[in-house]
Motif scaffolding. Structure first.
Motif, PDB file in Angstrom:
ATOM      1  N   PHE A  90       0.804  -1.132  -0.066  1.00 41.49           N
ATOM      2  CA  PHE A  90       0.077  -0.080   0.134  1.00 41.49           C
ATOM      3  C   PHE A  90       0.908   1.260   0.019  1.00 41.49           C
ATOM      4  O   PHE A  90       1.936   1.322   0.827  1.00 41.49           O
ATOM      5  CB  PHE A  90      -0.801  -0.002   1.031  1.00 41.49           C
ATOM      6  N   TRP A  91       0.519   2.155  -1.024  1.00 38.80           N
ATOM      7  CA  TRP A  91       1.535   3.618  -1.125  1.00 38.80           C
ATOM      8  C   TRP A  91       0.462   4.474  -1.554  1.00 38.80           C
ATOM      9  O   TRP A  91      -0.463   4.357  -1.887  1.00 38.80           O
ATOM     10  CB  TRP A  91       2.596   3.156  -2.111  1.00 38.80           C
ATOM     11  N   ALA A  92       1.038   5.789  -1.794  1.00 43.45           N
ATOM     12  CA  ALA A  92       0.451   7.031  -2.230  1.00 43.45           C
ATOM     13  C   ALA A  92       1.352   7.717  -2.983  1.00 43.45           C
ATOM     14  O   ALA A  92       2.592   7.869  -2.360  1.00 43.45           O
ATOM     15  CB  ALA A  92      -0.295   7.740  -1.140  1.00 43.45           C
ATOM     16  N   THR A  93       0.958   8.686  -3.753  1.00 40.42           N
ATOM     17  CA  THR A  93       1.832   9.621  -4.549  1.00 40.42           C
ATOM     18  C   THR A  93       2.010  10.843  -3.387  1.00 40.42           C
ATOM     19  O   THR A  93       3.019  11.519  -3.842  1.00 40.42           O
ATOM     20  CB  THR A  93       1.102  10.135  -5.633  1.00 40.42           C
ATOM     21  N   TRP A  94       1.565  11.128  -2.553  1.00 39.43           N
ATOM     22  CA  TRP A  94       1.950  12.212  -1.675  1.00 39.43           C
ATOM     23  C   TRP A  94       2.546  11.504  -0.516  1.00 39.43           C
ATOM     24  O   TRP A  94       3.019  12.410   0.432  1.00 39.43           O
ATOM     25  CB  TRP A  94       0.231  12.475  -1.036  1.00 39.43           C
ATOM     26  N   CYS A  95       3.221  10.271  -0.370  1.00 38.55           N
ATOM     27  CA  CYS A  95       3.824   9.889   0.913  1.00 38.55           C
ATOM     28  C   CYS A  95       5.059   9.733   0.394  1.00 38.55           C
ATOM     29  O   CYS A  95       5.523   9.080  -0.632  1.00 38.55           O
ATOM     30  CB  CYS A  95       3.142   8.418   0.921  1.00 38.55           C
ATOM     31  N   GLY A  96       6.009  10.649   1.042  1.00 42.50           N
ATOM     32  CA  GLY A  96       7.496  10.818   0.503  1.00 42.50           C
ATOM     33  C   GLY A  96       8.256   9.489   0.643  1.00 42.50           C
ATOM     34  O   GLY A  96       8.898   8.951  -0.411  1.00 42.50           O
ATOM     35  N   PRO A  97       8.314   8.777   1.661  1.00 37.84           N
ATOM     36  CA  PRO A  97       8.858   7.494   1.571  1.00 37.84           C
ATOM     37  C   PRO A  97       8.344   6.465   0.684  1.00 37.84           C
ATOM     38  O   PRO A  97       9.372   5.853  -0.106  1.00 37.84           O
ATOM     39  CB  PRO A  97       8.527   6.892   2.920  1.00 37.84           C
ATOM     40  N   CYS A  98       7.134   6.403   0.248  1.00 37.93           N
ATOM     41  CA  CYS A  98       6.634   5.584  -0.664  1.00 37.93           C
ATOM     42  C   CYS A  98       7.182   5.999  -1.892  1.00 37.93           C
ATOM     43  O   CYS A  98       7.471   5.036  -2.875  1.00 37.93           O
ATOM     44  CB  CYS A  98       4.941   5.794  -0.793  1.00 37.93           C
ATOM     45  N   VAL A  99       7.258   7.225  -2.414  1.00 39.62           N
ATOM     46  CA  VAL A  99       7.676   7.592  -3.753  1.00 39.62           C
ATOM     47  C   VAL A  99       9.274   7.276  -3.976  1.00 39.62           C
ATOM     48  O   VAL A  99       9.553   6.920  -5.057  1.00 39.62           O
ATOM     49  CB  VAL A  99       7.494   9.153  -3.830  1.00 39.62           C
ATOM     50  N   GLU A 100      10.067   7.284  -2.690  1.00 38.52           N
ATOM     51  CA  GLU A 100      11.476   6.907  -3.046  1.00 38.52           C
ATOM     52  C   GLU A 100      11.638   5.279  -2.996  1.00 38.52           C
ATOM     53  O   GLU A 100      12.581   4.888  -3.698  1.00 38.52           O
ATOM     54  CB  GLU A 100      12.257   7.421  -1.539  1.00 38.52           C
ATOM     55  N   ILE A 118       3.445  -9.359  -7.150  1.00 37.75           N
ATOM     56  CA  ILE A 118       3.586  -8.200  -6.267  1.00 37.75           C
ATOM     57  C   ILE A 118       2.669  -7.096  -6.944  1.00 37.75           C
ATOM     58  O   ILE A 118       2.705  -6.622  -8.064  1.00 37.75           O
ATOM     59  CB  ILE A 118       5.402  -7.853  -6.743  1.00 37.75           C
ATOM     60  N   ILE A 119       1.930  -6.751  -5.802  1.00 40.32           N
ATOM     61  CA  ILE A 119       0.780  -5.862  -6.059  1.00 40.32           C
ATOM     62  C   ILE A 119       1.181  -4.341  -5.677  1.00 40.32           C
ATOM     63  O   ILE A 119       1.144  -4.448  -4.072  1.00 40.32           O
ATOM     64  CB  ILE A 119      -0.557  -6.236  -5.947  1.00 40.32           C
ATOM     65  N   ALA A 120       1.319  -3.116  -6.105  1.00 42.58           N
ATOM     66  CA  ALA A 120       1.445  -2.015  -5.385  1.00 42.58           C
ATOM     67  C   ALA A 120       0.177  -1.221  -5.536  1.00 42.58           C
ATOM     68  O   ALA A 120      -0.322  -0.667  -6.637  1.00 42.58           O
ATOM     69  CB  ALA A 120       2.692  -1.247  -6.134  1.00 42.58           C
ATOM     70  N   VAL A 121      -0.756  -1.330  -4.686  1.00 42.27           N
ATOM     71  CA  VAL A 121      -1.836  -0.493  -4.794  1.00 42.27           C
ATOM     72  C   VAL A 121      -1.909   0.855  -3.950  1.00 42.27           C
ATOM     73  O   VAL A 121      -1.576   1.225  -2.912  1.00 42.27           O
ATOM     74  CB  VAL A 121      -2.952  -1.398  -3.712  1.00 42.27           C
ATOM     75  N   ALA A 122      -2.259   1.822  -5.194  1.00 37.36           N
ATOM     76  CA  ALA A 122      -2.172   3.206  -4.559  1.00 37.36           C
ATOM     77  C   ALA A 122      -3.426   3.570  -3.807  1.00 37.36           C
ATOM     78  O   ALA A 122      -4.486   3.119  -4.217  1.00 37.36           O
ATOM     79  CB  ALA A 122      -1.916   3.999  -5.883  1.00 37.36           C
ATOM     80  N   THR A 123      -3.452   4.267  -2.869  1.00 36.58           N
ATOM     81  CA  THR A 123      -4.524   4.438  -1.984  1.00 36.58           C
ATOM     82  C   THR A 123      -4.959   5.792  -2.362  1.00 36.58           C
ATOM     83  O   THR A 123      -6.294   6.234  -1.918  1.00 36.58           O
ATOM     84  CB  THR A 123      -4.209   4.523  -0.394  1.00 36.58           C
ATOM     85  N   ASP A 124      -4.287   6.630  -3.124  1.00 35.80           N
ATOM     86  CA  ASP A 124      -5.003   8.052  -3.693  1.00 35.80           C
ATOM     87  C   ASP A 124      -5.593   7.910  -4.860  1.00 35.80           C
ATOM     88  O   ASP A 124      -5.377   8.462  -5.817  1.00 35.80           O
ATOM     89  CB  ASP A 124      -3.690   9.053  -3.798  1.00 35.80           C
ATOM     90  N   SER A 125      -7.053   7.163  -4.916  1.00 37.48           N
ATOM     91  CA  SER A 125      -7.485   6.802  -5.986  1.00 37.48           C
ATOM     92  C   SER A 125      -8.451   7.925  -6.505  1.00 37.48           C
ATOM     93  O   SER A 125      -9.137   8.021  -7.620  1.00 37.48           O
ATOM     94  CB  SER A 125      -8.575   5.771  -5.614  1.00 37.48           C
ATOM     95  N   LYS A 126      -8.511   9.057  -5.699  1.00 38.12           N
ATOM     96  CA  LYS A 126      -9.462  10.394  -6.359  1.00 38.12           C
ATOM     97  C   LYS A 126      -8.784  10.922  -7.490  1.00 38.12           C
ATOM     98  O   LYS A 126      -9.636  11.587  -8.390  1.00 38.12           O
ATOM     99  CB  LYS A 126      -9.471  11.489  -5.456  1.00 38.12           C
ATOM    100  N   ASP A 127      -7.555  10.741  -7.860  1.00 41.11           N
ATOM    101  CA  ASP A 127      -6.862  11.399  -9.017  1.00 41.11           C
ATOM    102  C   ASP A 127      -6.089  10.190  -9.564  1.00 41.11           C
ATOM    103  O   ASP A 127      -4.675  10.307  -9.081  1.00 41.11           O
ATOM    104  CB  ASP A 127      -6.084  12.567  -8.860  1.00 41.11           C
ATOM    105  N   ILE A 128      -6.724   9.249 -10.195  1.00 42.25           N
ATOM    106  CA  ILE A 128      -5.957   8.397 -10.782  1.00 42.25           C
ATOM    107  C   ILE A 128      -4.669   8.621 -11.724  1.00 42.25           C
ATOM    108  O   ILE A 128      -3.724   8.008 -12.063  1.00 42.25           O
ATOM    109  CB  ILE A 128      -6.750   7.070 -11.624  1.00 42.25           C
ATOM    110  N   SER A 129      -4.871   9.778 -12.611  1.00 39.49           N
ATOM    111  CA  SER A 129      -3.891  10.423 -13.421  1.00 39.49           C
ATOM    112  C   SER A 129      -2.635  10.756 -12.689  1.00 39.49           C
ATOM    113  O   SER A 129      -1.461  10.557 -13.458  1.00 39.49           O
ATOM    114  CB  SER A 129      -4.524  11.652 -14.104  1.00 39.49           C
ATOM    115  N   LYS A 130      -2.590  11.081 -11.503  1.00 43.01           N
ATOM    116  CA  LYS A 130      -1.548  11.104 -10.680  1.00 43.01           C
ATOM    117  C   LYS A 130      -0.411   9.808 -10.706  1.00 43.01           C
ATOM    118  O   LYS A 130       0.847   9.870 -10.743  1.00 43.01           O
ATOM    119  CB  LYS A 130      -1.553  11.829  -9.368  1.00 43.01           C
ATOM    120  N   ILE A 131      -1.402   8.813 -10.440  1.00 40.58           N
ATOM    121  CA  ILE A 131      -0.651   7.456 -10.538  1.00 40.58           C
ATOM    122  C   ILE A 131       0.138   7.153 -11.787  1.00 40.58           C
ATOM    123  O   ILE A 131       1.272   6.777 -11.938  1.00 40.58           O
ATOM    124  CB  ILE A 131      -1.463   6.385  -9.920  1.00 40.58           C
TER     125      ILE A 131
END
Length: 199
Positions: A90-100, A118-131
Motif C-alpha cells: 500500500f502506497w500513495a503519491t503524496w507519501c514521501g517514503p513511498c515515492v522513494e 507483487i501488487i502495489a496498490v495506490a490509496t489515492d484513487s481520487k486522481d488516478i492520473s497522478k498515479i
C-alpha cells in the motif's frame, strides 16, 4: 667545550634538519577509516511483524488500469491469485517514503516476478492520473497500475500508515507485514523473498 663536541653536534643537527625536510616534502599518507561492523540483517531488524496465527484472506478487491486510456479499469480480487505468494504493498503519491521506495519495488518485481504476485496498490484513487504520471516519470514498468477505490482494501487490511506491505502465502493466508519502507534491492529484499517462498 672542545672542537670534537661541536663537530658531533653539528652532524646531529644536520641529520635532523635533512630528515625534517624530506618529511615535509613527502605527500601525507591516507589513513583508512575503520570499517563499520557489519550489521546482521534479520526479519526482526527490518521491522517484519509476523501474523500469528496466520490469517486467511477471503477476498480483497482492487482495480487495475489498462494500457489504453480509454479502457475502463478492471476489477481484481486477491482470492483469484491463490496458488502463488502475494506481496501486497500500500502506497500513495503524496507519501514521501513511498515515492522513494516504489522504483526499488519495481526492480524487485522484475527479479522475483516468478516467485510472487507483487501488487502495489495506490490509496489515492481520487486522481488516478497522478498515479499514471508517477509511473511514467519514474519509469515504473514491472508493476501494474493498481489502486484502492474508496480505500476499502487498505481499511480491510488495517493499513493505517503508509507505506505498508502485507505478505500473503500461496494458501491465501497473511503471514506478516512491514510498516515503513523496505530495502527491496538489498539483503532485506532477498531475505523476504526466501521467507515468503518457504511459507
Amino acid at each position: 667545550m672542545n672542537k670534537s663536541v661541536y663537530f658531533i653536534m653539528g652532524i646531529v643537527l644536520a641529520s635532523v634538519g635533512t630528515a625534517g625536510y624530506w618529511a615535509l616534502k613527502e605527500e601525507p599518507k591516507t589513513v583508512a577509516s575503520p570499517k563499520p561492523a557489519s550489521k546482521k540483517i534479520s526479519l526482526l531488524t527490518i521491522n517484519y511483524i509476523p501474523t500469528s496465527p496466520a490469517k486467511p484472506i477471503d477476498e480483497g478487491t482492487f482495480w487495475e488500469l489498462q494500457a489504453s486510456p480509454e479502457a475502463k479499469p478492471i476489477e481484481k480480487n486477491l482470492k483469484d491469485l491463490k496458488g502463488k505468494p502475494i506481496i501486497l504493498h500500500f502506497w500513495a503519491t503524496w507519501c514521501g517514503p513511498c515515492v522513494e521506495e516504489l522504483p526499488d519495488l519495481d526492480t524487485y518485481a522484475k527479479k522475483y516476478a516468478d516467485t510472487a504476485h507483487i501488487i502495489a496498490v495506490a490509496t489515492d484513487s481520487k486522481d488516478i492520473s497522478k498515479i499514471s504520471e508517477f509511473y511514467k516519470v519514474k519509469g515504473i514498468k514491472n508493476l501494474s497500475i493498481t489502486f484502492d477505490e474508496g480505500r476499502v482494501l487498505s481499511r480491510n487490511f488495517r493499513a493505517s500508515a503508509l507505506p505498508t506491505t502485507v505478505f500473503i502465502n500461496s494458501n491465501g493466508h497473511e503471514i506478516g507485514r512491514i510498516q515503513g519502507a523496505v530495502e527491496w534491492t538489498g539483503t532485506a529484499g532477498r531475505l523476504l523473498n526466501t521467507h515468503l517462498s518457504r511459507n
